[in-house]
Design a protein around this motif. Structure first.
Motif, PDB file in Angstrom:
ATOM      1  N   ARG A 105       0.825  -1.201   0.000  1.00 12.89           N
ATOM      2  CA  ARG A 105       0.000   0.000   0.000  1.00 12.89           C
ATOM      3  C   ARG A 105       0.866   1.261   0.000  1.00 12.89           C
ATOM      4  O   ARG A 105       0.607   2.204  -0.732  1.00 12.89           O
ATOM      5  CB  ARG A 105      -0.918  -0.005   1.220  1.00 12.89           C
ATOM      6  N   GLU A 106       1.915   1.265   0.821  1.00 15.63           N
ATOM      7  CA  GLU A 106       2.814   2.428   0.866  1.00 15.63           C
ATOM      8  C   GLU A 106       4.208   1.963   1.245  1.00 15.63           C
ATOM      9  O   GLU A 106       4.381   1.163   2.171  1.00 15.63           O
ATOM     10  CB  GLU A 106       2.315   3.464   1.861  1.00 15.63           C
ATOM     11  N   LEU A 107       5.195   2.474   0.538  1.00 13.97           N
ATOM     12  CA  LEU A 107       6.588   2.107   0.781  1.00 13.97           C
ATOM     13  C   LEU A 107       7.438   3.363   0.710  1.00 13.97           C
ATOM     14  O   LEU A 107       7.366   4.130  -0.237  1.00 13.97           O
ATOM     15  CB  LEU A 107       7.069   1.097  -0.267  1.00 13.97           C
ATOM     16  N   LYS A 108       8.262   3.569   1.764  1.00 14.48           N
ATOM     17  CA  LYS A 108       9.169   4.712   1.815  1.00 14.48           C
ATOM     18  C   LYS A 108      10.574   4.200   2.096  1.00 14.48           C
ATOM     19  O   LYS A 108      10.791   3.389   2.989  1.00 14.48           O
ATOM     20  CB  LYS A 108       8.758   5.695   2.924  1.00 14.48           C
ATOM     21  N   LEU A 109      11.551   4.703   1.323  1.00 16.30           N
ATOM     22  CA  LEU A 109      12.939   4.308   1.504  1.00 16.30           C
ATOM     23  C   LEU A 109      13.837   5.531   1.396  1.00 16.30           C
ATOM     24  O   LEU A 109      13.612   6.407   0.547  1.00 16.30           O
ATOM     25  CB  LEU A 109      13.369   3.281   0.441  1.00 16.30           C
ATOM     26  N   ASP A 110      14.842   5.574   2.251  1.00 15.72           N
ATOM     27  CA  ASP A 110      15.928   6.545   2.117  1.00 15.72           C
ATOM     28  C   ASP A 110      17.102   5.792   1.515  1.00 15.72           C
ATOM     29  O   ASP A 110      17.853   5.120   2.229  1.00 15.72           O
ATOM     30  CB  ASP A 110      16.283   7.145   3.478  1.00 15.72           C
ATOM     31  N   LEU A 111      17.246   5.893   0.199  1.00 21.80           N
ATOM     32  CA  LEU A 111      18.204   5.078  -0.553  1.00 21.80           C
ATOM     33  C   LEU A 111      19.172   5.995  -1.292  1.00 21.80           C
ATOM     34  O   LEU A 111      18.875   6.457  -2.398  1.00 21.80           O
ATOM     35  CB  LEU A 111      17.459   4.177  -1.543  1.00 21.80           C
ATOM     36  N   PRO A 112      20.329   6.312  -0.721  1.00 19.63           N
ATOM     37  CA  PRO A 112      21.310   7.148  -1.415  1.00 19.63           C
ATOM     38  C   PRO A 112      21.719   6.531  -2.753  1.00 19.63           C
ATOM     39  O   PRO A 112      22.099   5.354  -2.815  1.00 19.63           O
ATOM     40  CB  PRO A 112      22.492   7.192  -0.439  1.00 19.63           C
ATOM     41  N   LEU A 113      21.648   7.330  -3.813  1.00 16.32           N
ATOM     42  CA  LEU A 113      21.886   6.810  -5.160  1.00 16.32           C
ATOM     43  C   LEU A 113      23.371   6.775  -5.527  1.00 16.32           C
ATOM     44  O   LEU A 113      23.803   5.887  -6.263  1.00 16.32           O
ATOM     45  CB  LEU A 113      21.124   7.656  -6.180  1.00 16.32           C
ATOM     46  N   TYR A 114      24.155   7.738  -5.032  1.00 18.76           N
ATOM     47  CA  TYR A 114      25.559   7.799  -5.433  1.00 18.76           C
ATOM     48  C   TYR A 114      26.333   6.536  -5.037  1.00 18.76           C
ATOM     49  O   TYR A 114      27.038   5.958  -5.879  1.00 18.76           O
ATOM     50  CB  TYR A 114      26.225   9.039  -4.825  1.00 18.76           C
ATOM     51  N   PRO A 115      26.257   6.055  -3.791  1.00 21.70           N
ATOM     52  CA  PRO A 115      26.979   4.814  -3.463  1.00 21.70           C
ATOM     53  C   PRO A 115      26.489   3.622  -4.277  1.00 21.70           C
ATOM     54  O   PRO A 115      27.278   2.743  -4.631  1.00 21.70           O
ATOM     55  CB  PRO A 115      26.698   4.620  -1.965  1.00 21.70           C
ATOM     56  N   LEU A 116      25.192   3.587  -4.595  1.00 15.80           N
ATOM     57  CA  LEU A 116      24.649   2.465  -5.355  1.00 15.80           C
ATOM     58  C   LEU A 116      25.165   2.460  -6.784  1.00 15.80           C
ATOM     59  O   LEU A 116      25.494   1.407  -7.334  1.00 15.80           O
ATOM     60  CB  LEU A 116      23.119   2.535  -5.341  1.00 15.80           C
ATOM     61  N   LEU A 117      25.264   3.639  -7.396  1.00 16.53           N
ATOM     62  CA  LEU A 117      25.648   3.722  -8.801  1.00 16.53           C
ATOM     63  C   LEU A 117      27.155   3.673  -9.012  1.00 16.53           C
ATOM     64  O   LEU A 117      27.625   3.135 -10.023  1.00 16.53           O
ATOM     65  CB  LEU A 117      25.087   5.016  -9.410  1.00 16.53           C
ATOM     66  N   PHE A 118      27.933   4.216  -8.073  1.00 15.75           N
ATOM     67  CA  PHE A 118      29.354   4.395  -8.322  1.00 15.75           C
ATOM     68  C   PHE A 118      30.273   3.640  -7.358  1.00 15.75           C
ATOM     69  O   PHE A 118      31.463   3.520  -7.615  1.00 15.75           O
ATOM     70  CB  PHE A 118      29.713   5.888  -8.267  1.00 15.75           C
TER      71      PHE A 118
END
Length: 251
Positions: A79-92
């Motif tokens: 129904r609802e999902l919230k995440l604090d997912l830093p993109l820079y560490p994931l991509l690089f």
């Protein structure tokens, strides 16, 4: 120098415009539509997301995520999902870091028949799997997790091969994870608080015999504070002739 300055200025303006466009509901819904259509075309199943909001810092909020299995039954719904997912560490940096997460109204139905390899989600793995090159090896992804709050979950697990049938009605779960090491199988949890939850476990036949020794290390789980409040459980194991049920009190 003027040409270089104008080029840099144009790139900055283009980046600013891109940031503003991507942050608009129209652009984000367009991205989600393209993504759900792609997944649906690969899996030949129904995939839907009602709303999504993504920022460049990595904050993600979605509503109405739905994925069905090959028989048209609900595989996952949120129904609802919230995440604090830093993109820079994931991509690089090959690092997955979920600092905070909230999931409300989650429904999951996992099933497996008598075939050891055929879960009802196997089609997802088959649809997106690619041939692996055994001559090359890659560094494992580093994973770190933070604080999580889960509420109103309905999880079903039916396994004909192992004879396990589990049904979970989760009220609330609050936890913070200090260490999450899959390689060493070490997991450190600060607080774990579970409330207003019902768990039903049935074992219908003994586990199949296997001659292959397990080489995986046993998990080491450390919990600083473990709290249970209003927990009801039922346990029934026919091979062991054990059946019990209980409702816990706060402690």
């Amino acid at each position: 120098m003027k040409v270089v300055g104008k080029t840099i200025l144009a790139l900055l303006v283009l980046f600013a415009v891109l940031v503003l466009v991507i942050r608009t509901p129209w652009a984000q819904n367009l991205i989600v539509t393209q993504l759900t259509n792609y997944v649906s075309s690969k899996t030949h199943t129904k995939v839907e997301v009602d709303q999504v909001y993504i920022t460049f810092s990595g904050d993600i909020k979605t509503e109405g995520i739905y994925l069905e299995d090959e028989h048209g039954d609900t595989l996952v719904y949120a129904r609802e999902l919230k995440l604090d997912l830093p993109l820079y560490p994931l991509l690089f940096k090959n690092q997955l870091s979920i600092d905070d997460g909230e999931a409300d109204g989650l429904v999951v139905n996992i099933k497996r028949g008598s075939d050891i390899d055929q879960f009802n989600f196997s089609f997802l793995i088959d649809a997106f799997s690619t041939p692996t090159d055994t001559t090359q090896s890659s560094e494992p992804m580093e994973i770190s997790l933070g604080d999580f709050f889960l509420s109103d979950w309905k999880v079903g697990y039916e396994d004909d091969y192992l004879g396990i049938y589990v049904h979970l009605l989760l009220g609330t779960l609050e936890t913070d994870i200090d260490q999450f090491d899959l390689e060493a199988m070490i997991f450190d949890i600060g607080d774990f608080e579970l409330g207003n939850t019902q768990i039903i476990y049935n074992q219908t036949h003994p586990f199949p015999q296997t001659n292959e020794p397990s080489t995986s290390p046993l998990p080491k789980i450390n919990v600083d504070q473990f709290l249970l409040n209003n927990i009801t459980y039922e346990f029934d194991s026919s091979p062991d002739s054990i059946a019990t049920s209980r409702k816990t009190k706060p402690f």
